[in-house]
Design a protein around this motif. Structure first.
Motif, short mmCIF file in Angstrom:
data_model
loop_
_atom_site.label_atom_id
_atom_site.label_comp_id
_atom_site.label_asym_id
_atom_site.label_seq_id
_atom_site.Cartn_x
_atom_site.Cartn_y
_atom_site.Cartn_z
N LEU A 158 0.82 -1.21 0.00
CA LEU A 158 0.00 0.00 0.00
C LEU A 158 0.85 1.26 0.00
CD1 LEU A 158 -2.58 -1.09 2.71
CD2 LEU A 158 -2.90 -1.16 0.23
N ARG A 159 0.32 2.30 -0.66
CA ARG A 159 0.94 3.62 -0.65
C ARG A 159 -0.08 4.64 -0.16
NH1 ARG A 159 5.53 4.48 -4.07
NH2 ARG A 159 6.28 2.54 -5.00
N PRO A 160 0.32 5.53 0.76
CA PRO A 160 -0.62 6.55 1.25
C PRO A 160 -1.04 7.50 0.13
CG PRO A 160 1.34 6.41 2.65
CD PRO A 160 1.63 5.62 1.41
N VAL A 161 -2.30 7.91 0.17
CA VAL A 161 -2.85 8.83 -0.83
C VAL A 161 -3.64 9.92 -0.12
CG1 VAL A 161 -4.40 9.09 -2.81
CG2 VAL A 161 -3.05 7.01 -2.56
N VAL A 162 -3.48 11.16 -0.58
CA VAL A 162 -4.33 12.26 -0.13
C VAL A 162 -5.34 12.54 -1.23
CG1 VAL A 162 -4.41 14.70 0.51
CG2 VAL A 162 -2.50 13.28 1.29
N PHE A 163 -6.61 12.45 -0.89
CA PHE A 163 -7.68 12.68 -1.86
C PHE A 163 -8.11 14.15 -1.79
CE2 PHE A 163 -8.46 8.15 -0.60
CZ PHE A 163 -8.01 7.58 -1.79
N GLU A 164 -7.66 14.92 -2.78
CA GLU A 164 -8.09 16.32 -2.86
C GLU A 164 -9.51 16.38 -3.41
OE1 GLU A 164 -6.20 18.62 -1.74
OE2 GLU A 164 -4.20 17.70 -1.66
N ILE A 165 -10.16 17.52 -3.25
CA ILE A 165 -11.51 17.69 -3.78
C ILE A 165 -11.49 17.52 -5.30
CG2 ILE A 165 -11.31 20.20 -4.01
CD1 ILE A 165 -14.47 18.30 -2.94
N GLU A 166 -12.41 16.71 -5.83
CA GLU A 166 -12.53 16.36 -7.25
C GLU A 166 -11.29 15.62 -7.77
OE1 GLU A 166 -14.17 19.16 -9.96
OE2 GLU A 166 -15.53 20.02 -8.49
N HIS A 167 -10.62 14.92 -6.89
CA HIS A 167 -9.52 14.02 -7.27
C HIS A 167 -10.08 12.92 -8.16
CE1 HIS A 167 -5.65 11.82 -5.84
NE2 HIS A 167 -6.15 11.17 -6.86
N GLU A 168 -9.60 12.82 -9.40
CA GLU A 168 -10.12 11.87 -10.38
C GLU A 168 -9.49 10.50 -10.13
OE1 GLU A 168 -12.98 11.99 -12.92
OE2 GLU A 168 -11.81 13.75 -13.43
N LEU A 169 -10.32 9.52 -9.78
CA LEU A 169 -9.85 8.16 -9.49
C LEU A 169 -10.11 7.21 -10.66
CD1 LEU A 169 -11.14 8.01 -5.83
CD2 LEU A 169 -8.82 8.52 -6.60
N GLU A 170 -11.21 7.41 -11.34
CA GLU A 170 -11.51 6.65 -12.56
C GLU A 170 -12.19 7.58 -13.55
OE1 GLU A 170 -13.59 2.93 -12.33
OE2 GLU A 170 -12.65 2.38 -10.43
N PHE A 171 -12.00 7.27 -14.85
CA PHE A 171 -12.65 8.06 -15.90
C PHE A 171 -13.08 7.10 -17.00
CE2 PHE A 171 -13.08 11.08 -19.38
CZ PHE A 171 -13.70 12.14 -18.74
N PRO A 172 -14.28 7.28 -17.56
CA PRO A 172 -14.79 6.34 -18.58
C PRO A 172 -13.80 6.12 -19.72
CG PRO A 172 -16.51 7.86 -17.92
CD PRO A 172 -15.26 8.35 -17.27
N GLY A 173 -13.52 4.87 -20.00
CA GLY A 173 -12.63 4.50 -21.10
C GLY A 173 -11.16 4.44 -20.73
N HIS A 174 -10.81 4.93 -19.53
CA HIS A 174 -9.41 4.91 -19.10
C HIS A 174 -9.10 3.62 -18.35
CE1 HIS A 174 -8.55 9.52 -19.31
NE2 HIS A 174 -9.28 9.10 -20.33
N PRO A 175 -7.89 3.10 -18.50
CA PRO A 175 -7.52 1.87 -17.77
C PRO A 175 -7.61 2.06 -16.26
CG PRO A 175 -5.88 2.41 -19.46
CD PRO A 175 -6.78 3.60 -19.35
N ILE A 176 -8.01 0.99 -15.57
CA ILE A 176 -8.02 1.00 -14.10
C ILE A 176 -6.66 0.47 -13.65
CG2 ILE A 176 -9.13 0.11 -12.01
CD1 ILE A 176 -11.68 -0.26 -13.67
N GLU A 177 -5.83 1.35 -13.12
CA GLU A 177 -4.45 0.99 -12.80
C GLU A 177 -4.20 0.78 -11.30
OE1 GLU A 177 -2.30 4.21 -14.57
OE2 GLU A 177 -2.33 3.27 -16.57
N HIS A 178 -5.12 1.26 -10.47
CA HIS A 178 -4.95 1.14 -9.03
C HIS A 178 -6.28 0.83 -8.33
CE1 HIS A 178 -1.44 3.64 -10.16
NE2 HIS A 178 -0.85 3.04 -9.14
N LEU A 179 -6.17 0.13 -7.22
CA LEU A 179 -7.26 0.09 -6.26
C LEU A 179 -7.04 1.22 -5.26
CD1 LEU A 179 -7.76 -3.67 -5.23
CD2 LEU A 179 -8.83 -2.40 -7.11
N PHE A 180 -8.14 1.78 -4.75
CA PHE A 180 -8.04 2.82 -3.73
C PHE A 180 -8.87 2.43 -2.52
CE2 PHE A 180 -7.23 5.05 -7.72
CZ PHE A 180 -6.08 5.78 -7.40
N PHE A 181 -8.24 2.42 -1.36
CA PHE A 181 -8.91 2.13 -0.11
C PHE A 181 -9.09 3.45 0.64
CE2 PHE A 181 -6.47 -1.59 -1.34
CZ PHE A 181 -7.34 -2.65 -1.13
N VAL A 182 -10.33 3.89 0.76
CA VAL A 182 -10.61 5.17 1.42
C VAL A 182 -10.61 4.96 2.94
CG1 VAL A 182 -12.24 7.06 1.68
CG2 VAL A 182 -11.98 5.93 -0.55
#
Length: 245
Positions: A24-48
């Motif tokens: 695991l790597r720590p992540v800071v989720f900023e407001i409107e942080h884009e985690l997935e976008f239609p048609g883009h590859p899913i490269e990470h899992l995110f645990f909130v």
């Protein structure tokens, strides 16, 4: 890494050996942080751990409607563990917070071991289906002020806070409603002393009575989110037994 430090339901439930293998790597989720976008590859899992992210469907006119919500209870990107290569929806942070990321290749290896991590992620998928079904029924059946109360309570649970910034336009998109309608509903909650709303900042003043104002869908969704890691995956024969003729 000691599991007791986690708020995320999956991370605090699996063995510490599983956590170590996830790298695991720590992540800071900023407001409107884009985690997935239609048609883009899913490269990470995110645990909130803290904060709220929304999954939305975008229409041709650019409007959006929330079709899923993520917080401490689960994992974002889980569809990639079951073969999805590219995201079908937009997923982004609506209330900032913290969490962890995991490379999808690493997560797939752990998932394919068929152990506790696989079991929990599959249970979480079921939880998302329960939430989506309940929300769809809620949107068709209940008044906007009830739905708004339900949605605000779910946000507060996940943000671990009774104060957060949300615009009326954003709330309208999430509820599949209009800004004037949401403004009226928020006004009713404010007049009842349940919330305070000024300059895009919402403060929940009376959580107990706000829950009483919300429809039953809030408690149904919350109970499932809070307890899905403890559910028995076997069939409850007593519950499913047929009545005697």
């Amino acid at each position: 890494m000691d599991n007791r430090i986690f708020r995320n339901s999956i991370l605090k439930t699996v063995d510490k050996e599983v956590v170590a293998r996830l790298c695991l790597r720590p992540v800071v989720f900023e407001i409107e942080h884009e985690l997935e976008f239609p048609g883009h590859p899913i490269e990470h899992l995110f645990f909130v751990e803290e904060g709220v992210a929304s999954m939305t469907t975008t229409f041709q006119d650019g409007s959006q409607v929330e079709v899923g919500m993520f917080g401490y209870e689960g994992v974002i990107g889980v569809s990639a563990l079951m073969g999805t290569k590219r995201s079908l929806n937009r997923v982004y942070t609506q209330i900032p917070g913290l969490g962890y990321s995991c490379a999808i290749e690493v997560a797939r290896r752990e998932f394919c071991l068929g152990g506790e991590f696989q079991s929990l992620t599959l249970r979480y998928v079921q939880t998302q289906l329960v939430q989506a079904a309940q929300s769809a029924a809620c949107n068709a059946k209940h008044d906007v002020d009830q739905r708004l109360a339900r949605w605000l309570l779910l946000c507060a649970d996940r943000a671990h806070s009774h104060v957060f910034a949300l615009s009326q336009e954003f709330i309208a998109n999430m509820l599949g409603s209009t800004r004037p309608t949401v403004s009226t509903a928020a006004g009713l909650l404010k007049e009842s002393g349940l919330i305070e709303y000024s300059r895009g900042v919402i403060r929940l003043l009376d959580v107990a009575n706000l829950e009483a104002r919300a429809c039953e869908c809030y408690r149904v969704i919350k109970n499932h989110l809070d307890n899905y890691t403890e559910f028995d995956s076997g069939i409850n024969e007593q519950h499913l037994s047929r009545p005697h003729s």
